[in-house]
Design a protein around this motif. Structure first.
Motif, short mmCIF file in Angstrom:
data_model
loop_
_atom_site.label_atom_id
_atom_site.label_comp_id
_atom_site.label_asym_id
_atom_site.label_seq_id
_atom_site.Cartn_x
_atom_site.Cartn_y
_atom_site.Cartn_z
N LYS B 29 4.60 3.40 11.71
CA LYS B 29 5.07 4.46 10.83
C LYS B 29 6.44 4.97 11.24
O LYS B 29 7.37 4.94 10.44
CB LYS B 29 4.04 5.58 10.76
N VAL B 33 8.37 2.39 8.56
CA VAL B 33 8.24 3.24 7.37
C VAL B 33 9.42 4.21 7.27
O VAL B 33 10.08 4.29 6.23
CB VAL B 33 6.89 4.00 7.40
N ARG B 37 12.74 4.24 4.60
CA ARG B 37 13.06 5.39 3.75
C ARG B 37 14.51 5.84 3.97
O ARG B 37 15.24 6.10 3.03
CB ARG B 37 12.09 6.54 4.04
N CYS B 317 4.63 -3.85 2.03
CA CYS B 317 3.29 -3.50 1.52
C CYS B 317 2.31 -3.29 2.67
O CYS B 317 1.50 -2.36 2.64
CB CYS B 317 2.78 -4.54 0.52
N ASN B 319 3.20 -2.59 5.88
CA ASN B 319 3.65 -1.45 6.69
C ASN B 319 3.16 -0.12 6.13
O ASN B 319 2.93 0.83 6.86
CB ASN B 319 5.18 -1.40 6.76
N HIS B 320 3.02 -0.05 4.80
CA HIS B 320 2.66 1.21 4.15
C HIS B 320 1.18 1.28 3.78
O HIS B 320 0.75 2.25 3.18
CB HIS B 320 3.52 1.41 2.90
N CYS B 321 0.42 0.25 4.10
CA CYS B 321 -0.99 0.20 3.66
C CYS B 321 -1.89 0.94 4.65
O CYS B 321 -1.90 0.61 5.84
CB CYS B 321 -1.44 -1.25 3.56
N GLN B 325 -2.63 -0.42 8.35
CA GLN B 325 -2.21 0.46 9.45
C GLN B 325 -3.34 0.72 10.43
O GLN B 325 -3.10 1.06 11.58
CB GLN B 325 -1.72 1.82 8.89
N GLN B 366 0.27 2.69 -2.56
CA GLN B 366 1.45 2.81 -1.68
C GLN B 366 2.22 1.49 -1.67
O GLN B 366 3.45 1.48 -1.70
CB GLN B 366 1.00 3.12 -0.25
N CYS B 367 1.47 0.38 -1.65
CA CYS B 367 2.10 -0.95 -1.62
C CYS B 367 2.91 -1.19 -2.89
O CYS B 367 4.03 -1.69 -2.84
CB CYS B 367 1.04 -2.04 -1.44
N VAL B 370 6.25 0.77 -2.89
CA VAL B 370 7.34 0.33 -2.01
C VAL B 370 7.78 -1.11 -2.26
O VAL B 370 8.85 -1.52 -1.80
CB VAL B 370 6.98 0.48 -0.51
#
Lengths: 230, 469
Positions: B29, B33, B37, B317, B319-321, B325, B366-367, B370
């Protein structure tokens, strides 16, 4: 079954037939081919970030973000002294002390510079893999990302940018373009076709594979120094 | 690569209790992540750039046959040999045949997910040739007896530096190093010798450019540049879907790929290779081959999950799942983990071997939010879930439960009665603290957390009461 290399047509035709069947495309593909050729000819660009102000300033800023260092010089004859100064100023841990060596290689275009006068031993030859210092030019540079663009050719041995511990690149400010699209346009205009290799280099070689800790000098140079000349 | 995707639940359970893995995953994160951003703001209109990226990929896929022909023509015109592989076995056979043709003994390899699909390294070694993975992460996996990668961008994300230190000391026969920098330097020295002595470089291909017949390779380490510049033969392997029409399209996609992958504005090395080396050149491959791989891609092209082929392998996808995670990449049991893996794996190896994967998602999107090429991943997962159900792949009790539910749900009176009874029973079971600690048929839920019990009346009862007021 594996397709023998000696008869590669069968696999090719089978894959293309499966693609057409998957896309439910039948009959003449002439119209699609014409549309594709028209798209190639149009060279449409996607949305691009606006770059305000001076391209050189933006390049220097972005190159810094990618961990390159930049020094401005008035003219080419000042390059050897600048290289010597840069090497002397490096503060390296004992394990890397050998990298401060004043011996190295350069592209042929820099063969005539007074390297010896600056106390450097620079040979104009392609690197063999064990040189500490590589001095190259570059074809152009990209302001948006602080990127050097190197094109392959008989007088631009590309590995010299990559194998030595330190890469020093000489760049003329009038060769800085805004974005990658402009670099491609320049190549088409000046060269017609793309060369064997377009190497776009943005800072030293790095890895984050072990515990996501960034380490410079993964396989290529530990540092990239750019001399803006002119 | 062996498929173990049907063991998802069991593996995930083990991974959830793996303290070291959890510590490494916790770094995702702050690193990937947040970096992603922060890097988006450099592109004035990231959403417009995403839409352009999607359009580029769709344009290629919609007339893929034509773009493949154009690529083939232009690559051949520059002296490269373009070969097609129908399946994973073809890929391995072609690489070995090329190696034999040029009397190759040592191969340096650049990370390539498509070559993992066919376990190319094993095939090369079985043929008596030497292969060395050059991406640091992949190299670490190789010397650990070909451990599976757990992330498509950071393959050893699951490993600590201590584990790497042990591996290096054993594999290199050197004194054990402790710092990350020392470890990287040791790997650099070992790999440098391999670059200089290899006969052939095998790479993947981030993109195949139709306009020029080129391959685009993107790395931070520079290992692709070395592996394709020094040996006399270069073989670039990638899927048929990796075609992009023009260099301008590459420029657009390169605003998306590094930012989505690692949060960088640009990757350190972006290389575009076209044909073998020309006269008078000192560096560069004398022979260049492309292997263009189907291996199930035409199956996806003709299916309702075609959009998955837009993927440019950035890893955003996963990294943000929230599932990735927590369980990491190994739980997914094949080459591609995370949300994109939950689509690609069932499509490549068969839904019956991987139906757990599209089910292992909260559908939180989320996937999808992003994804730099706007793949609607949760929609595709839902489609595969439907297929698993309609093909009768789900267990009997799940199918029976769903049938029972649909029977009740189609009858409003019965539904109202059942829910009125249900909420009252649950309230009663919950007792004083209003929480159900153990559900007999839902232990999978209550093992990890309590279920908040309903308040005792259904929504419809409450609504009616409110309307009457």
């Amino acid at each position: 079954m594996a397709t023998p290399l000696t008869d590669p047509r069968a696999a090719r035709d089978a894959v293309l037939a499966r693609v057409r069947s998957a896309l439910k495309l039948t009959g003449d593909r002439g119209a699609a081919r014409a549309a594709a050729e028209a798209y190639l000819a149009a060279r449409a660009q996607g949305p691009r970030p606006r770059i305000d102000g001076d391209l050189t300033e933006r390049f220097v800023l972005r190159a810094g973000h990618m961990a390159s260092t930049v020094e401005r010089l008035a003219d080419r004859s000042a390059v050897p002294q600048a290289v010597a100064r840069y090497l002397d100023a490096l503060q390296l841990p004992p394990a890397l002390a050998a990298q401060q060596s004043r011996a190295g290689v350069c592209w042929p275009e820099f063969a005539a510079l007074d390297w010896a006068g600056a106390g450097l031993a620079i040979e104009a030859r392609p690197t063999q893999g064990d040189d500490r210092l590589g001095i190259t030019g570059c074809y152009c540079a990209i302001a948006e990302t602080g990127t050097l663009v190197v094109l392959s050719g008989p007088d631009t041995p590309t590995a010299t940018t990559l194998l030595p511990d330190t890469h020093i690149a000489v760049l003329a400010p009038d060769r800085i373009v805004a974005g990658m699209e402009d670099a491609f346009a320049l190549i088409r205009r000046e060269r017609g076709a793309v060369p064997r290799a377009i190497n776009m280099i943005s800072g030293p070689s790095r890895t984050g594979d072990i515990e996501q800790t960034i380490v410079l000098g993964a396989h290529g140079p530990f540092r990239v120094h750019i001399l803006l000349v002119g | 690569m062996q498929v173990s995707s049907m063991k998802f639940k069991a593996t995930a359970h083990v991974k959830l209790h793996d303290a070291r893995l959890q510590e490494n995953l916790a770094k995702l994160k702050p690193k990937f992540v947040n970096a992603r951003r922060n890097s988006l703001s450099e592109v004035d209109d990231f959403e417009a750039t995403r839409a352009a990226g999607k359009a580029i990929r769709d344009r290629a896929l919609d007339n893929l046959d034509v773009w493949l022909e154009i690529f083939e023509r232009n690559a051949a015109a520059r002296g490269a040999t373009v070969l097609f592989a129908e399946n994973p076995a073809d890929v391995n056979a072609l690489v070995l045949e090329i190696a034999a043709r040029h009397a190759v003994r040592k191969i340096v390899k650049v990370k390539s997910m498509v070559s993992e699909e066919s376990a190319l390294d094993h095939a090369i070694e079985a043929a008596g040739l030497q292969v060395v993975e050059t991406d640091l992460g992949e190299y670490i996996l190789q010397i650990n007896d070909y451990e599976a990668p757990s992330h498509i961008v950071g393959p050893v994300l699951h490993k600590s530096k201590d584990e790497v230190a042990d591996l290096f000391a054993k594999a290199h026969g050197t004194p054990r190093k402790t710092g990350v920098e020392e470890l990287c330097r040791e790997a650099r020295q070992v790999l440098r010798q391999h670059y200089l002595t290899a006969d052939m470089g095998v790479s993947g291909g981030n993109f195949f450019v139709a306009e020029t017949g080129s391959v685009v390779l993107v790395t931070n380490e520079g290992n692709a540049t070395l592996s394709t510049t020094l040996p006399k033969v270069h073989v670039a392997i990638s899927g048929i879907e990796k075609i992009v029409p023009t260099l301008e399209d590459v420029a657009t996609l390169m605003r998306l790929l590094p930012r989505s992958a690692t949060g960088q504005s640009i990757s350190n090395y972006v290389d575009i290779y076209t044909g073998p080396k020309g006269e008078g050149e000192h560096h560069g491959a004398e022979h260049m081959y492309f292997i263009v791989v189907d291996s199930g891609r035409t199956g996806i092209l003709g299916s309702e999950v075609r959009e998955a082929l837009r993927c440019i392998r950035c890893g955003a996808c996963m990294n943000h799942c929230p599932v990735y995670q927590n369980v990491g990449g190994h739980s997914y049991g094949w080459v591609y983990p995370g949300p994109i893996g939950s689509i690609l794996t069932p499509m490549y190896v068969g839904l019956e071997q991987a139906q757990e994967l599209p089910a292992a998602s909260t559908l939180c999107n989320q996937c999808g939010v992003v994804c730099p090429v706007m793949i609607p991943l949760p929609d595709l997962q839902r489609k595969l879930r439907e297929q698993a159900f309609s093909r009768g792949l789900r267990p009997w009790y799940e199918r029976a439960a769903l049938k029972a539910w649909s029977f009740v749900a189609l009858r409003p009176g019965l539904y109202a009665l059942a829910t009125r009874i249900g909420v009252r029973v649950m309230k009663l079971v919950a007792g004083r603290d209003g929480r159900i600690h153990r559900l007999p048929i839902g232990a999978g839920w209550t093992d990890g957390r309590d279920l908040a019990a309903p308040a005792g009346r259904t929504f419809r009862e409450l609504y009616r009461a409110r309307g009457a007021r």
